[in-house]
Design a protein around this motif. Structure first.
Motif, PDB file in Angstrom:
ATOM      1  N   GLU A  96       0.818  -1.212   0.000  1.00 36.82           N
ATOM      2  CA  GLU A  96       0.000   0.000   0.000  1.00 36.82           C
ATOM      3  C   GLU A  96       0.854   1.265   0.000  1.00 36.82           C
ATOM      4  O   GLU A  96       0.322   2.375   0.037  1.00 36.82           O
ATOM      5  N   GLY A  97       2.190   1.072  -0.031  1.00 34.72           N
ATOM      6  CA  GLY A  97       3.099   2.213  -0.087  1.00 34.72           C
ATOM      7  C   GLY A  97       3.526   2.764   1.253  1.00 34.72           C
ATOM      8  O   GLY A  97       4.011   3.906   1.323  1.00 34.72           O
ATOM      9  N   ASP A  98       3.372   2.004   2.320  1.00 40.14           N
ATOM     10  CA  ASP A  98       3.771   2.458   3.652  1.00 40.14           C
ATOM     11  C   ASP A  98       5.278   2.267   3.825  1.00 40.14           C
ATOM     12  O   ASP A  98       5.767   1.145   3.924  1.00 40.14           O
ATOM     13  N   GLU A 103       8.647  -0.731  10.901  1.00 42.77           N
ATOM     14  CA  GLU A 103       8.612  -0.133  12.242  1.00 42.77           C
ATOM     15  C   GLU A 103       7.207  -0.139  12.832  1.00 42.77           C
ATOM     16  O   GLU A 103       7.028  -0.301  14.045  1.00 42.77           O
ATOM     17  N   ARG A 104       6.215   0.000  11.978  1.00 40.83           N
ATOM     18  CA  ARG A 104       4.840   0.115  12.458  1.00 40.83           C
ATOM     19  C   ARG A 104       4.287  -1.211  13.003  1.00 40.83           C
ATOM     20  O   ARG A 104       3.526  -1.227  13.975  1.00 40.83           O
ATOM     21  N   GLY A 114      -1.366   4.859  13.801  1.00 37.37           N
ATOM     22  CA  GLY A 114      -2.012   5.318  12.578  1.00 37.37           C
ATOM     23  C   GLY A 114      -3.508   5.067  12.588  1.00 37.37           C
ATOM     24  O   GLY A 114      -4.027   4.333  13.437  1.00 37.37           O
ATOM     25  N   PHE A 115      -4.176   5.676  11.617  1.00 38.30           N
ATOM     26  CA  PHE A 115      -5.632   5.581  11.541  1.00 38.30           C
ATOM     27  C   PHE A 115      -6.121   4.896  10.265  1.00 38.30           C
ATOM     28  O   PHE A 115      -7.309   4.910   9.967  1.00 38.30           O
ATOM     29  N   GLY A 116      -5.197   4.299   9.518  1.00 39.52           N
ATOM     30  CA  GLY A 116      -5.578   3.603   8.297  1.00 39.52           C
ATOM     31  C   GLY A 116      -6.297   2.302   8.584  1.00 39.52           C
ATOM     32  O   GLY A 116      -6.247   1.764   9.706  1.00 39.52           O
ATOM     33  N   SER A 173     -11.098 -10.137  14.838  1.00 41.26           N
ATOM     34  CA  SER A 173      -9.980 -10.145  13.900  1.00 41.26           C
ATOM     35  C   SER A 173     -10.369  -9.806  12.467  1.00 41.26           C
ATOM     36  O   SER A 173      -9.498  -9.697  11.602  1.00 41.26           O
ATOM     37  N   THR A 174     -11.644  -9.628  12.202  1.00 38.96           N
ATOM     38  CA  THR A 174     -12.076  -9.207  10.865  1.00 38.96           C
ATOM     39  C   THR A 174     -11.744  -7.741  10.611  1.00 38.96           C
ATOM     40  O   THR A 174     -11.824  -7.271   9.476  1.00 38.96           O
ATOM     41  N   GLY A 175     -11.371  -7.026  11.680  1.00 37.79           N
ATOM     42  CA  GLY A 175     -11.095  -5.600  11.533  1.00 37.79           C
ATOM     43  C   GLY A 175     -12.300  -4.739  11.837  1.00 37.79           C
ATOM     44  O   GLY A 175     -12.228  -3.515  11.789  1.00 37.79           O
TER      45      GLY A 175
END
Length: 211
Positions: A96-98, A103-104, A114-116, A173-175
């Motif tokens: 996704e370009g992170d 580190e995250r 983060g809030f993604g 765990s589905t988010g």
């Protein structure tokens, strides 16, 4: 030249901490001695204070022990799920370009910053394990104590808790946090805990020969 004052400060703090610990320990020792003295003094008027309880372990208590092992395995798998998910989310975030994916999502980070949506999804996986850890000590202790008097109910409660916890974690765990209660099983992480708590109280009252 600034090293010596820092070391002196650290030593002073450590000594103060040990002094507080010693103070608490001596205070608690005093309370223990007072309990022993009062128990002996009041034993004549309050027979329960002098009586000794003979706790017999029922043969079916083996089911409770097996159930306790089962809950331990469940916690192990929930923890492994988080560990294995780290690499998955690192790769997903990179695609996704992170640029900070490593580190995250790597150790020692517990939760991803983060809030993604990707960070949220990983945090839901982590939370499914973390929340289980918050009540696991109580569940384990209550079931082992309650099982001394009610081995069948205690072992059934453990089984319900294991299934409910797994279903609850799968939903989380589905988010989507609201999915943790998507099945009827999810709510039983609490009913099973309350059951074990009630059985533990019953076992305690039984040991005291109250009921």
């Amino acid at each position: 030249f600034a090293v010596a004052p820092v070391r002196t400060c650290c030593r002073t703090s450590a000594m103060a901490m040990f002094a507080r610990i010693a103070g608490f320990s001596s205070g608690f020792a005093g309370l223990a001695a007072a309990e022993t003295w009062l128990t002996k003094k009041l034993a004549g008027s309050v027979p329960m204070l002098a009586e000794k309880a003979n706790v017999e372990v029922p043969r079916l208590y083996g089911l409770v022990v097996a159930g306790a092992v089962g809950t331990g395995w469940l916690m192990f798998f929930l923890g492994m799920n988080v560990g294995m998910s780290r690499n998955k989310f690192i790769e997903k975030a990179k695609k996704e370009g992170d640029d900070n994916a490593e580190e995250r999502y790597s150790y020692p980070k517990v939760y991803a910053e983060g809030f993604g949506e990707t960070a949220k999804e990983f945090n839901c996986v982590q939370r499914a394990h973390q929340q289980a850890m918050e009540t696991y000590p109580q569940m384990l202790a209550f079931s082992l104590l309650g099982g001394l008097r009610h081995p069948i109910l205690a072992s059934l409660g453990q089984l319900v808790w294991i299934i409910a916890r797994w279903k609850w974690a799968q939903g989380y765990s589905t988010g989507k946090p609201d999915q943790r209660y998507a099945t009827k099983w999810g709510f039983h992480i609490w009913t099973s805990l309350i059951l074990e708590m009630t059985l533990a109280v019953s076992a305690g009252l039984g040991i005291m020969k109250v009921v």
